[in-house]
Design a protein around this motif. Structure first.
Motif, PDB file in Angstrom:
ATOM      1  N   ALA A 233      -9.500  81.243 -72.300  1.00 51.21           N
ATOM      2  CA  ALA A 233      -8.140  81.340 -71.767  1.00 51.21           C
ATOM      3  C   ALA A 233      -7.886  80.254 -70.728  1.00 51.21           C
ATOM      4  CB  ALA A 233      -7.924  82.719 -71.166  1.00 51.21           C
ATOM      5  N   GLY A 234      -8.946  79.855 -69.994  1.00 53.59           N
ATOM      6  CA  GLY A 234      -8.789  78.855 -68.955  1.00 53.59           C
ATOM      7  C   GLY A 234      -8.898  77.427 -69.458  1.00 53.59           C
ATOM      8  N   LYS A 235      -9.206  77.253 -70.732  1.00 54.41           N
ATOM      9  CA  LYS A 235      -9.385  75.914 -71.296  1.00 54.41           C
ATOM     10  C   LYS A 235      -8.056  75.168 -71.392  1.00 54.41           C
ATOM     11  CE  LYS A 235     -11.158  73.461 -75.330  1.00 54.41           C
ATOM     12  NZ  LYS A 235     -10.254  73.005 -76.328  1.00 54.41           N
ATOM     13  N   ILE A 236      -8.074  73.909 -70.995  1.00 55.43           N
ATOM     14  CA  ILE A 236      -6.897  73.063 -71.155  1.00 55.43           C
ATOM     15  C   ILE A 236      -7.155  72.125 -72.331  1.00 55.43           C
ATOM     16  CG2 ILE A 236      -5.476  71.245 -70.128  1.00 55.43           C
ATOM     17  CD1 ILE A 236      -5.866  72.496 -67.433  1.00 55.43           C
ATOM     18  N   SER A 237      -6.379  72.276 -73.382  1.00 57.05           N
ATOM     19  CA  SER A 237      -6.512  71.403 -74.547  1.00 57.05           C
ATOM     20  C   SER A 237      -5.855  70.063 -74.242  1.00 57.05           C
ATOM     21  CB  SER A 237      -5.853  72.043 -75.768  1.00 57.05           C
ATOM     22  OG  SER A 237      -6.511  73.252 -76.108  1.00 57.05           O
ATOM     23  N   ARG A 238      -6.450  69.023 -74.748  1.00 58.19           N
ATOM     24  CA  ARG A 238      -5.926  67.680 -74.495  1.00 58.19           C
ATOM     25  C   ARG A 238      -5.518  67.040 -75.813  1.00 58.19           C
ATOM     26  NH1 ARG A 238      -9.419  63.055 -71.374  1.00 58.19           N
ATOM     27  NH2 ARG A 238      -8.595  64.021 -69.498  1.00 58.19           N
ATOM     28  N   ILE A 239      -4.268  66.605 -75.902  1.00 57.15           N
ATOM     29  CA  ILE A 239      -3.831  65.913 -77.105  1.00 57.15           C
ATOM     30  C   ILE A 239      -3.368  64.508 -76.746  1.00 57.15           C
ATOM     31  CG2 ILE A 239      -3.144  68.085 -78.191  1.00 57.15           C
ATOM     32  CD1 ILE A 239      -0.249  67.277 -77.851  1.00 57.15           C
ATOM     33  N   GLY A 240      -3.495  63.602 -77.694  1.00 50.35           N
ATOM     34  CA  GLY A 240      -3.019  62.241 -77.518  1.00 50.35           C
ATOM     35  C   GLY A 240      -1.720  62.057 -78.288  1.00 50.35           C
ATOM     36  N   PHE A 241      -0.834  61.214 -77.778  1.00 46.24           N
ATOM     37  CA  PHE A 241       0.429  60.917 -78.449  1.00 46.24           C
ATOM     38  C   PHE A 241       0.514  59.407 -78.585  1.00 46.24           C
ATOM     39  CE2 PHE A 241       4.923  60.117 -78.863  1.00 46.24           C
ATOM     40  CZ  PHE A 241       5.361  61.164 -79.677  1.00 46.24           C
TER      41      PHE A 241
ATOM     42  N   ILE B 248      -3.717  73.805 -85.467  1.00 42.39           N
ATOM     43  CA  ILE B 248      -4.995  73.092 -85.385  1.00 42.39           C
ATOM     44  C   ILE B 248      -5.723  73.420 -84.086  1.00 42.39           C
ATOM     45  CG2 ILE B 248      -6.037  70.794 -85.203  1.00 42.39           C
ATOM     46  CD1 ILE B 248      -3.840  69.852 -87.195  1.00 42.39           C
ATOM     47  N   LEU B 249      -4.986  73.489 -82.984  1.00 38.41           N
ATOM     48  CA  LEU B 249      -5.622  73.846 -81.710  1.00 38.41           C
ATOM     49  C   LEU B 249      -6.198  75.261 -81.743  1.00 38.41           C
ATOM     50  CD1 LEU B 249      -3.152  72.328 -79.067  1.00 38.41           C
ATOM     51  CD2 LEU B 249      -5.369  71.424 -79.802  1.00 38.41           C
ATOM     52  N   LYS B 250      -5.656  76.080 -82.638  1.00 35.62           N
ATOM     53  CA  LYS B 250      -6.163  77.455 -82.779  1.00 35.62           C
ATOM     54  C   LYS B 250      -7.219  77.577 -83.873  1.00 35.62           C
ATOM     55  CE  LYS B 250      -1.992  79.687 -80.954  1.00 35.62           C
ATOM     56  NZ  LYS B 250      -0.753  80.439 -81.287  1.00 35.62           N
ATOM     57  N   GLY B 251      -7.646  76.429 -84.436  1.00 34.53           N
ATOM     58  CA  GLY B 251      -8.772  76.470 -85.363  1.00 34.53           C
ATOM     59  C   GLY B 251      -8.527  76.011 -86.783  1.00 34.53           C
TER      60      GLY B 251
END
Length: 317
Positions: free
Chosen positions: A14-22, A271-274
């Protein structure tokens, strides 16, 4: 103990911050309106920048040269996913990584570009959305002919260098112009202030009485200036995105790109959810819109026939 361990794991997740590139070939300001559609949908899906997601933005400022290094930089940052906005950014990202998921927002022909094996089964690490819809360029020519009495010559602004999206459109437009008994004047256009002015001067010299552009990303970035020049030279124009009309342009007919960016956000969420990119089919555009700006028509002394107005999804009065 087992309950405690599960609770701890859930808390960490829950505390994880996902990182995406644009990765975008244009500019931050030029892409702002589409980016906002993407962000809004991400927020609806529960992804808040600074809270549970961070975004690394990389813009090539209209220059394709930095794209490979910008893509490599995102890979070095070990982002969880890369969102790309055109063929060249997509190819740069694909060459930089075969493992990080890549989501396309609006690629013209992803199969032809070699980004995916097929739309239904993309394979690899790339999926997303295709903005290519056969017949759109032909339809724009038809609308322009119906809207402009005695239309005979159409100036087509296109980038000077070859590109896959441009080729696809030209293959469609050349025979369409012949069928409609229109002369298509192809005008290679440098995307700077002087180049755009020169292109419109060339259009006038060729005595065109209507203007179009290809769907190149660079034209979208310069839409405000293009609309201004079309008004200055009193040339009726039809554009491929509604944002040109938002800047005061005459007409637009094409894909609802806001919708594609929102749908891209849904794929990012999955995708972030698997979910795996290879399991998500590349989807094509399904929403199209025809918009007419009567204020712009009045400024250039054009009367749009009622039969054309009746077909519009929206008329700005």
């Amino acid at each position: 103990m087992l309950f405690a361990l599960c609770s701890s794991a859930a808390a960490q997740q829950a505390g994880k911050i996902s990182r995406i590139g644009f990765l975008d070939s244009s500019t931050a300001s030029g892409s702002a309106v589409l980016l906002e559609a993407f962000r809004q949908e991400m927020r609806k899906l529960g992804w808040i920048e600074g809270k549970n997601i961070s975004v690394e933005y990389r813009f090539a400022e209209g220059n394709r040269e930095p794209l490979p290094e910008l893509a490599a930089d995102l890979v070095r940052l070990k982002v969880d996913l890369i969102v790309v906005t055109g063929v060249r950014p997509a190819l740069a990202a694909r060459r930089a990584t075969t493992t990080i998921p890549i989501v396309m927002t609006s690629i013209g022909d992803p199969v032809g570009a070699g980004l995916v094996a097929s739309l239904a089964r993309p394979g690899g690490n790339v999926t997303g959305f295709s903005g290519l819809a056969p017949g759109l360029s032909t339809k724009r020519l038809e609308i322009l002919k119906d809207a402009v009495p005695k239309l005979a010559r159409v100036g087509l602004l296109r980038p000077p260098e070859a590109s896959i999206p441009r080729d696809v459109q030209l293959k469609e437009m050349r025979p369409a112009a012949v069928a409609l008994k229109l002369k298509l004047e192809e005008i290679e256009t440098q995307l700077d202030a002087k180049g755009l002015e020169n292109a419109f001067q060339t259009a006038k010299q060729k005595q065109v009485n209507g203007i179009m552009t290809t769907g190149a990303r660079s034209f979208f970035t310069e839409r405000k200036r293009i609309v201004e020049l079309a008004g200055k030279y009193r040339l009726p124009a039809i554009y491929y995105q509604k944002e040109f009309v938002d800047e005061g342009g005459l007409m637009s007919y094409g894909v609802d790109f806001d919708d594609l960016y929102r749908r891209a956000a849904v794929y990012v969420d999955k995708i972030l959810k698997g979910a795996k990119p290879a399991d998500l089919p590349v989807q094509q555009a399904t929403k199209f819109e025809f918009i007419i700006n009567l204020k712009a028509a009045k400024q250039i002394g054009l009367t749009i026939p009622p039969s054309v107005l009746a077909k519009a999804d929206r008329v700005i009065r």
